[in-house]
Design an enzyme around this catalytic site. Sequence first.
Site, PDB file in Angstrom:
ATOM      1  N   ARG A  76       0.802  -1.273   0.081  1.00  0.00           N
ATOM      2  CA  ARG A  76      -0.084  -0.221   0.088  1.00  0.00           C
ATOM      3  C   ARG A  76       0.749   1.512   0.077  1.00  0.00           C
ATOM      4  NH1 ARG A  76      -4.853   0.327   1.982  1.00  0.00           N
ATOM      5  NH2 ARG A  76      -4.762  -1.672   2.553  1.00  0.00           N
ATOM      6  N   THR A  77       1.925   1.551   0.920  1.00  0.00           N
ATOM      7  CA  THR A  77       2.682   2.659   1.064  1.00  0.00           C
ATOM      8  C   THR A  77       3.554   2.743  -0.100  1.00  0.00           C
ATOM      9  OG1 THR A  77       2.662   2.024   3.628  1.00  0.00           O
ATOM     10  CG2 THR A  77       4.629   3.568   2.678  1.00  0.00           C
ATOM     11  N   LYS A 108      24.650 -10.816   2.530  1.00  0.00           N
ATOM     12  CA  LYS A 108      26.242 -10.794   2.661  1.00  0.00           C
ATOM     13  C   LYS A 108      26.605 -10.058   3.895  1.00  0.00           C
ATOM     14  CE  LYS A 108      26.835 -11.910  -2.167  1.00  0.00           C
ATOM     15  NZ  LYS A 108      26.823 -11.269  -3.525  1.00  0.00           N
ATOM     16  N   ARG A 112      11.482   1.673   3.818  1.00  0.00           N
ATOM     17  CA  ARG A 112      10.643   1.100   4.997  1.00  0.00           C
ATOM     18  C   ARG A 112      11.488   0.177   5.819  1.00  0.00           C
ATOM     19  NH1 ARG A 112       5.115   1.084   6.179  1.00  0.00           N
ATOM     20  NH2 ARG A 112       4.596  -0.887   7.077  1.00  0.00           N
ATOM     21  N   HIS A 170       6.012   6.881  11.013  1.00  0.00           N
ATOM     22  CA  HIS A 170       5.390   6.754   9.706  1.00  0.00           C
ATOM     23  C   HIS A 170       4.949   8.088   9.290  1.00  0.00           C
ATOM     24  CE1 HIS A 170       3.820   5.221   5.864  1.00  0.00           C
ATOM     25  NE2 HIS A 170       3.270   4.394   6.363  1.00  0.00           N
TER      26      HIS A 170
END
Lengths: 309, 309, 309
Positions: free
Chosen positions: B58-59, B88, B109, B137
Amino acid sequence: MTATTARNRMLGHVISAEQFDRGLLDLLFLRATALAGVRDDRLAHRVMATLFYEPSTRTRLSFESAMLRLGGSVIGTEAAHTFSSAIKGETLEDTVRMVSTYADLIVLRHDEAGAAARAASVASVPVVNAGDGPGEHPTQALLDLYTIERELGRVEGVSVAFCGDLRFGRTARSLALLLALYPGVRLAFVAPAVIQVGGDILARLEARGVECRLAEQLTDVLDDVDVVYQTRVQKERFTDPVEFEQARTAIRIDGAIMRQLPAKAIVMHPLPRVDEIAPEVDADPRAAYFRQAANGVAIRMAVLEMLLS
Amino acid sequence: MTATTARNRMLGHVISAEQFDRGLLDLLFLRATALAGVRDDRLAHRVMATLFYEPSTRTRLSFESAMLRLGGSVIGTEAAHTFSSAIKGETLEDTVRMVSTYADLIVLRHDEAGAAARAASVASVPVVNAGDGPGEHPTQALLDLYTIERELGRVEGVSVAFCGDLRFGRTARSLALLLALYPGVRLAFVAPAVIQVGGDILARLEARGVECRLAEQLTDVLDDVDVVYQTRVQKERFTDPVEFEQARTAIRIDGAIMRQLPAKAIVMHPLPRVDEIAPEVDADPRAAYFRQAANGVAIRMAVLEMLLS
Amino acid sequence: MTATTARNRMLGHVISAEQFDRGLLDLLFLRATALAGVRDDRLAHRVMATLFYEPSTRTRLSFESAMLRLGGSVIGTEAAHTFSSAIKGETLEDTVRMVSTYADLIVLRHDEAGAAARAASVASVPVVNAGDGPGEHPTQALLDLYTIERELGRVEGVSVAFCGDLRFGRTARSLALLLALYPGVRLAFVAPAVIQVGGDILARLEARGVECRLAEQLTDVLDDVDVVYQTRVQKERFTDPVEFEQARTAIRIDGAIMRQLPAKAIVMHPLPRVDEIAPEVDADPRAAYFRQAANGVAIRMAVLEMLLS
């Protein structure tokens, strides 16, 4: 212009670093420098497919950025192995034939050596090898060479020390073979025996007149280098953990190493690095590895332009 | 124009909702309204990287839509944790330094609080926090506040009832702190004790002069609200399933609740909703949650324009 | 122009191949031919969302290529089931309502029959069904029909032999029903009994005046076909492995079959193929399956233009 056209015709696909000669390298690097700051629409309506059979976000994002900065578009998958058609048993060749009808160029990452050449043999559009397992990763070698030229102002006569996993890593091998095109280049290979460069590569380099030496400690070669090319050592290459720790310590780059490094030398790394370069090195202007990453976009812009225009 | 330029300089990165003051919020909302219907090329040749260490489709889609509607381009990954370089052992900082050379802006995110600030500290391009685990957020809080202003025509003096998971959910907390910038705002927190808002947040709000009250039943506060801000309650927050069912029932929004809700009030939800809002509510014009989702694109267009132009 | 406008209005969504009549098919094929070589900006600033609940890289890349070649943009996910909101229990309907606010058109792939119709019922933008499980995949049927028209110059009166999994595969069924719109079409269904076409489809075809016959061996029908439409047989449809091998052998297309095939006939396949068409067939000019794949982009360009302009 005619020369450019002739060169372009040579560049049907980019499969191996060894398909580049000095003239083509010079041309490519001129274009990379000219394109680095370009943001325009010269590749408008051209579609690049990134067909990745193993994830390599760094390489994929770098190619995609190059294409978008020239106004092109991108379709792709970073999980081509879970591609429904691969699961159903479709060959790489059939997938490439199909994607050839969707895109104007295919960037292929695969886990099998030779996959890019197989793709090119059936593709109706240019194929760029973005790494085929233990095989090649030619645009990495090109951006490495380009970084040396930009940072030092020349490639002829430079002294490069390769460190780390020189037996299994394809990066150092490909760059070394490209460096062999330039007169007067001297190479040092710094690694414990278990991951030291193979005799076959040494023989090829020496046959081309390149002066090579082997060492186990980075400090043994530091006083006479222009470039330290560091790579990551993988623990799984060693049977004895003590030996692994000794190997890492012998080639780790930290503040002490930087104090011994000549003032005009640079440190390169294909990235990602773990702890083979200490974070304290990052602020040193000789730490060139993030500039090297940025050069990757410029080189790929030049490759895309050559193949598509 | 000079004021705009000065504001933009403040917006080097978007890390926390609390970096916005009234002046900047007013400007951002003006731009969001102006940009909502815009489809042009003002961000042509600009490349946004969406670097998602956990999926949040969604974001991600909302940011990508915002960028594309302004003519920009997008590169990205929604599986940055399976990023070959992360596997790694590459640090977030190194990844961000590298992606800074590929893109003109990074939308990050991550699952760890503070990740966005760490990224911003090393990035050479603007970083937008698209959620950092239990942290913040900020663009969600901005679009929530913008929705209130658009729907009610004002923010000053509004009465907002937050429902649901107020202890663990970052959404309500961030919006409440932004609302505290507006005089006369009154807040109700409606939740069972186990997921009721923390005393630290209440203390901060009351220190800023916000009138706060707590309730366990949504019906206790309904007669005096302009906004019901519903959130999802997660079963795993409860040890006793009976208690969980009682909590859900006490705050569920259905036709009966809507009949009590004032005629000019609205219902918001950050989405996804499960059953804390009954489907029968969707057709009610006071159900604002899908308009709220659409506002997310406009707010992100405004944020991208501020950071990139 | 007025006729075009009227047709477009009919095309609110593309859910089923059966929503197309002769007039609309003729128009769509004209547009596909006109658009095949087009690379322009007629869909500039339009955003297409590819919402794939199961991976289908072929279909996704084909739609994305079509959109990009017309100057549009793409957002999307090929793992909509791992969508954070789907995991949290969001309905398809809510996801579609939300994505409707981010994009100008939704291409939906889902594993449940009827999903596309459900999506269309709540979407505020056009929905294109890119396969809904055992349901339909209308753009596949359209590109198949278009391939017949382009390759043979006509559809009326053609004789088509469908081979392979005719019981479970939706591809042959959808194409057969479209072919029934054209007078004089004759169909053969070549498959062992366990995967032979269902009686319900035969009844529908015969009710529309289509001449149908059944066969077990491809060689039984070869002398009188214009098109052999091959499909993949899945081993898991058989309980007896010997029976599976016999079935495959009976319908496999190889050099021997091609020698019997009429000179002007063509071989089609929706791809991916495994070994039901031998690689030796690829070089035969009658092997139309890769041209068929390329037609998929042109047809999808025409569908996108109709829905968005």
